[in-house]
Each structure stands twice: as structure tokens, then as C-alpha cells.
Design a protein around this motif. Structure first.
Motif, PDB file in Angstrom:
ATOM      1  N   HIS A   1       1.708  32.776 -18.559  1.00  0.00           N
ATOM      2  CA  HIS A   1       2.686  31.696 -18.552  1.00  0.00           C
ATOM      3  C   HIS A   1       3.574  31.727 -19.783  1.00  0.00           C
ATOM      4  CE1 HIS A   1      -0.410  30.112 -15.758  1.00  0.00           C
ATOM      5  NE2 HIS A   1       0.670  29.808 -15.079  1.00  0.00           N
ATOM      6  N   ARG A   2       2.996  32.146 -20.920  1.00  0.00           N
ATOM      7  CA  ARG A   2       3.781  32.258 -22.162  1.00  0.00           C
ATOM      8  C   ARG A   2       3.241  33.392 -22.996  1.00  0.00           C
ATOM      9  NH1 ARG A   2       4.754  26.929 -25.456  1.00  0.00           N
ATOM     10  NH2 ARG A   2       5.797  28.417 -26.772  1.00  0.00           N
ATOM     11  N   PHE A   3       4.079  33.883 -23.897  1.00  0.00           N
ATOM     12  CA  PHE A   3       3.704  34.922 -24.856  1.00  0.00           C
ATOM     13  C   PHE A   3       4.225  34.513 -26.220  1.00  0.00           C
ATOM     14  CE2 PHE A   3       3.932  37.037 -20.801  1.00  0.00           C
ATOM     15  CZ  PHE A   3       2.886  37.940 -20.823  1.00  0.00           C
ATOM     16  N   SER A   4       3.464  34.811 -27.262  1.00  0.00           N
ATOM     17  CA  SER A   4       3.993  34.587 -28.597  1.00  0.00           C
ATOM     18  C   SER A   4       5.004  35.693 -28.887  1.00  0.00           C
ATOM     19  CB  SER A   4       2.863  34.606 -29.633  1.00  0.00           C
ATOM     20  OG  SER A   4       2.323  35.901 -29.764  1.00  0.00           O
ATOM     21  N   ALA A   5       5.886  35.461 -29.853  1.00  0.00           N
ATOM     22  CA  ALA A   5       6.943  36.415 -30.166  1.00  0.00           C
ATOM     23  C   ALA A   5       6.354  37.755 -30.612  1.00  0.00           C
ATOM     24  CB  ALA A   5       7.859  35.841 -31.245  1.00  0.00           C
ATOM     25  N   LYS A   6       5.301  37.724 -31.430  1.00  0.00           N
ATOM     26  CA  LYS A   6       4.685  38.970 -31.903  1.00  0.00           C
ATOM     27  C   LYS A   6       3.988  39.706 -30.765  1.00  0.00           C
ATOM     28  CE  LYS A   6       4.192  38.724 -36.758  1.00  0.00           C
ATOM     29  NZ  LYS A   6       3.421  39.271 -37.847  1.00  0.00           N
ATOM     30  N   ALA A   7       3.391  38.976 -29.829  1.00  0.00           N
ATOM     31  CA  ALA A   7       2.735  39.616 -28.688  1.00  0.00           C
ATOM     32  C   ALA A   7       3.773  40.338 -27.838  1.00  0.00           C
ATOM     33  CB  ALA A   7       1.985  38.591 -27.863  1.00  0.00           C
ATOM     34  N   LEU A   8       4.936  39.718 -27.658  1.00  0.00           N
ATOM     35  CA  LEU A   8       6.026  40.371 -26.916  1.00  0.00           C
ATOM     36  C   LEU A   8       6.450  41.658 -27.596  1.00  0.00           C
ATOM     37  CD1 LEU A   8       8.310  37.344 -25.946  1.00  0.00           C
ATOM     38  CD2 LEU A   8       7.028  38.810 -24.398  1.00  0.00           C
ATOM     39  N   GLU A   9       6.571  41.610 -28.929  1.00  0.00           N
ATOM     40  CA  GLU A   9       6.973  42.801 -29.690  1.00  0.00           C
ATOM     41  C   GLU A   9       5.958  43.934 -29.521  1.00  0.00           C
ATOM     42  OE1 GLU A   9       7.542  41.836 -33.806  1.00  0.00           O
ATOM     43  OE2 GLU A   9       8.991  40.250 -33.346  1.00  0.00           O
ATOM     44  N   LYS A  10       4.665  43.597 -29.635  1.00  0.00           N
ATOM     45  CA  LYS A  10       3.626  44.620 -29.545  1.00  0.00           C
ATOM     46  C   LYS A  10       3.569  45.256 -28.162  1.00  0.00           C
ATOM     47  CE  LYS A  10       0.540  42.912 -33.147  1.00  0.00           C
ATOM     48  NZ  LYS A  10      -0.806  42.446 -33.482  1.00  0.00           N
ATOM     49  N   ILE A  11       3.708  44.450 -27.125  1.00  0.00           N
ATOM     50  CA  ILE A  11       3.667  44.982 -25.753  1.00  0.00           C
ATOM     51  C   ILE A  11       4.885  45.867 -25.505  1.00  0.00           C
ATOM     52  CG2 ILE A  11       3.789  44.339 -23.316  1.00  0.00           C
ATOM     53  CD1 ILE A  11       2.136  41.820 -24.075  1.00  0.00           C
ATOM     54  N   ALA A  12       6.055  45.415 -25.968  1.00  0.00           N
ATOM     55  CA  ALA A  12       7.285  46.190 -25.775  1.00  0.00           C
ATOM     56  C   ALA A  12       7.251  47.482 -26.592  1.00  0.00           C
ATOM     57  CB  ALA A  12       8.496  45.354 -26.156  1.00  0.00           C
ATOM     58  N   ALA A  13       6.695  47.443 -27.803  1.00  0.00           N
ATOM     59  CA  ALA A  13       6.626  48.627 -28.655  1.00  0.00           C
ATOM     60  C   ALA A  13       5.737  49.706 -28.037  1.00  0.00           C
ATOM     61  CB  ALA A  13       6.103  48.249 -30.037  1.00  0.00           C
ATOM     62  N   ALA A  14       4.725  49.287 -27.273  1.00  0.00           N
ATOM     63  CA  ALA A  14       3.825  50.252 -26.634  1.00  0.00           C
ATOM     64  C   ALA A  14       4.397  50.743 -25.307  1.00  0.00           C
ATOM     65  CB  ALA A  14       2.461  49.623 -26.414  1.00  0.00           C
ATOM     66  N   GLY A  15       5.570  50.239 -24.916  1.00  0.00           N
ATOM     67  CA  GLY A  15       6.199  50.666 -23.665  1.00  0.00           C
ATOM     68  C   GLY A  15       5.777  49.829 -22.474  1.00  0.00           C
ATOM     69  N   GLY A  16       5.148  48.706 -22.718  1.00  0.00           N
ATOM     70  CA  GLY A  16       4.677  47.853 -21.639  1.00  0.00           C
ATOM     71  C   GLY A  16       5.685  46.777 -21.284  1.00  0.00           C
ATOM     72  N   LYS A  17       5.247  45.862 -20.416  1.00  0.00           N
ATOM     73  CA  LYS A  17       6.133  44.818 -19.941  1.00  0.00           C
ATOM     74  C   LYS A  17       5.362  43.498 -19.923  1.00  0.00           C
ATOM     75  CE  LYS A  17       7.708  44.774 -15.600  1.00  0.00           C
ATOM     76  NZ  LYS A  17       8.449  45.165 -14.395  1.00  0.00           N
ATOM     77  N   ALA A  18       6.027  42.423 -20.372  1.00  0.00           N
ATOM     78  CA  ALA A  18       5.433  41.090 -20.348  1.00  0.00           C
ATOM     79  C   ALA A  18       6.160  40.262 -19.308  1.00  0.00           C
ATOM     80  CB  ALA A  18       5.538  40.432 -21.714  1.00  0.00           C
ATOM     81  N   VAL A  19       5.424  39.783 -18.302  1.00  0.00           N
ATOM     82  CA  VAL A  19       6.019  38.994 -17.222  1.00  0.00           C
ATOM     83  C   VAL A  19       5.634  37.531 -17.425  1.00  0.00           C
ATOM     84  CG1 VAL A  19       6.150  38.674 -14.733  1.00  0.00           C
ATOM     85  CG2 VAL A  19       5.804  40.962 -15.672  1.00  0.00           C
ATOM     86  N   THR A  20       6.649  36.684 -17.650  1.00  0.00           N
ATOM     87  CA  THR A  20       6.411  35.258 -17.846  1.00  0.00           C
ATOM     88  C   THR A  20       6.469  34.556 -16.503  1.00  0.00           C
ATOM     89  OG1 THR A  20       7.416  35.392 -20.025  1.00  0.00           O
ATOM     90  CG2 THR A  20       7.173  33.210 -19.079  1.00  0.00           C
ATOM     91  N   LEU A  21       5.422  33.782 -16.201  1.00  0.00           N
ATOM     92  CA  LEU A  21       5.331  33.074 -14.927  1.00  0.00           C
ATOM     93  C   LEU A  21       5.681  31.609 -15.104  1.00  0.00           C
ATOM     94  CD1 LEU A  21       1.911  34.483 -13.768  1.00  0.00           C
ATOM     95  CD2 LEU A  21       4.150  35.267 -13.085  1.00  0.00           C
ATOM     96  N   GLY A  22       6.131  30.964 -14.030  1.00  0.00           N
ATOM     97  CA  GLY A  22       6.354  29.523 -14.027  1.00  0.00           C
ATOM     98  C   GLY A  22       7.584  29.124 -14.801  1.00  0.00           C
ATOM     99  N   ALA A  23       7.869  27.829 -14.740  1.00  0.00           N
ATOM    100  CA  ALA A  23       9.021  27.272 -15.442  1.00  0.00           C
ATOM    101  C   ALA A  23       8.723  27.198 -16.927  1.00  0.00           C
ATOM    102  CB  ALA A  23       9.348  25.894 -14.905  1.00  0.00           C
ATOM    103  N   VAL A  24       9.670  27.644 -17.719  1.00  0.00           N
ATOM    104  CA  VAL A  24       9.522  27.597 -19.171  1.00  0.00           C
ATOM    105  C   VAL A  24      10.398  26.470 -19.674  1.00  0.00           C
ATOM    106  CG1 VAL A  24       9.833  28.871 -21.307  1.00  0.00           C
ATOM    107  CG2 VAL A  24       9.127  30.079 -19.251  1.00  0.00           C
ATOM    108  N   GLU A  25       9.792  25.562 -20.464  1.00  0.00           N
ATOM    109  CA  GLU A  25      10.553  24.428 -20.973  1.00  0.00           C
ATOM    110  C   GLU A  25      11.617  24.890 -21.964  1.00  0.00           C
ATOM    111  OE1 GLU A  25       6.734  23.142 -21.810  1.00  0.00           O
ATOM    112  OE2 GLU A  25       6.826  23.505 -19.667  1.00  0.00           O
ATOM    113  N   SER A  26      12.634  24.071 -22.112  1.00  0.00           N
ATOM    114  CA  SER A  26      13.696  24.404 -23.052  1.00  0.00           C
ATOM    115  C   SER A  26      13.134  24.427 -24.467  1.00  0.00           C
ATOM    116  CB  SER A  26      14.817  23.362 -22.965  1.00  0.00           C
ATOM    117  OG  SER A  26      14.318  22.096 -23.284  1.00  0.00           O
ATOM    118  N   GLY A  27      13.612  25.334 -25.261  1.00  0.00           N
ATOM    119  CA  GLY A  27      13.136  25.462 -26.641  1.00  0.00           C
ATOM    120  C   GLY A  27      12.042  26.502 -26.758  1.00  0.00           C
TER     121      GLY A  27
END
Length: 159
Positions: free
Chosen positions: A127-153
């Protein structure tokens, strides 16, 4: 002295007070409840916060602040190292897989945190990822899929 020899002394045994059994007992007539009134009636008890009809303290005092608890969104945290350890060798981790392994309660909102290292490319659903978790997954060539409605901010959903 043995366990079966223990007994209460006669002066320690107190018979219960039998109220309402005649005037000769000393607890007859009104049975120790006084004369008339609400507290003399059977089955009636006042609530501890009842103040006899006076405006209660909780209502007399001013209320301050904003209560957001009905709208609070609680995420169940899950670190990358624990996630990847549970799904070693898999290249795609869905939210249902996380629930099945017991890493999060079924139906709970899950947020992936950055503790741990990502060695291989992996696709993770949450449902959510921290900013550093997104960086680590992307750096390894992976993909982070966010599910559901994400609140503003919140972080922007990435795919």
C-alpha cells in the motif's frame, strides 16, 4: 504443620450479615439503608460519575483540540530484509503472498520500510513504500507497485 492441617481460626471466620431478617437482628426494618430515597430501593445503583442531576464535570469543562482518531490510517510496517528473507528466490511478491506468510495481518494496510539490502530485481506490491525503500528496490532493478488510494501529501505512486 502440613497443608491439610491448615484451617482458619474461629475469630477469622466471619458470618455474612443477614439483612432484612427481622428487627431483633439489628439489620431489620430498613436493612441498614436508611429511610426512603433512591439508594434505599432495590436494583437501583447510581453510576460512579453521576452527580445527582448537576451538570457533570466532563460536560462542564471546556473541550480543546482536534480529535482525528476516526480518520487515522494505520499501516503495518514491514522491513525489506524480513520481506526478502521470507520470499528468497522469488522475483514477484504480491500482497496476498505477504498475508499468507503471516508477515502482516490479513487485510491490513502494509508499508514497506528500507531496513535491509536488495540484491536481486524484485517486484513488490504494497500500500505504501518509504522513500529509501523505493530507492533500494529501483537501484536493484526491481519495481514497487503501490496499491489503493494514496492520500494527498504521501509519496507519489510508482510503477
Amino acid at each position: 504443620m502440613k497443608l491439610h492441617e491448615l484451617y482458619p481460626f474461629p475469630e477469622e471466620r466471619v458470618n455474612r450479615k443477614r439483612i432484612g431478617r427481622g428487627r431483633a437482628t439489628g439489620q431489620g426494618c430498613t436493612a441498614g439503608k436508611g429511610n426512603k430515597g433512591q439508594n434505599a430501593r432495590a436494583g437501583v445503583s447510581e453510576r460512579p460519575w453521576f452527580e445527582g442531576g448537576q451538570m457533570p464535570l466532563a460536560r462542564r469543562l471546556p473541550k480543546r483540540g482536534f480529535k482525528n482518531y476516526p480518520f487515522k490510517v494505520v499501516y503495518q510496517p514491514l522491513n525489506l530484509d524480513r520481506l526478502l528473507e521470507a520470499f528468497a528466490g522469488q522475483d514477484a511478491i504480491s500482497l496476498d503472498d505477504i498475508y499468507e506468510r503471516g508477515l502482516a495481518k490479513a487485510g491490513a494496510l502494509v508499508k514497506i520500510l528500507s531496513q535491509g539490502e536488495v540484491a536481486a530485481a524484485v517486484t513488490v506490491e504494497a500500500h505504501r513504500f518509504s522513500a529509501k525503500a523505493l530507492e533500494k528496490i529501483a537501484a536493484a532493478g526491481g519495481k514497487a507497485v503501490t496499491l489503493g488510494a494514496v492520500e494527498s501529501g504521501d509519496e507519489t505512486p510508482t510503477e
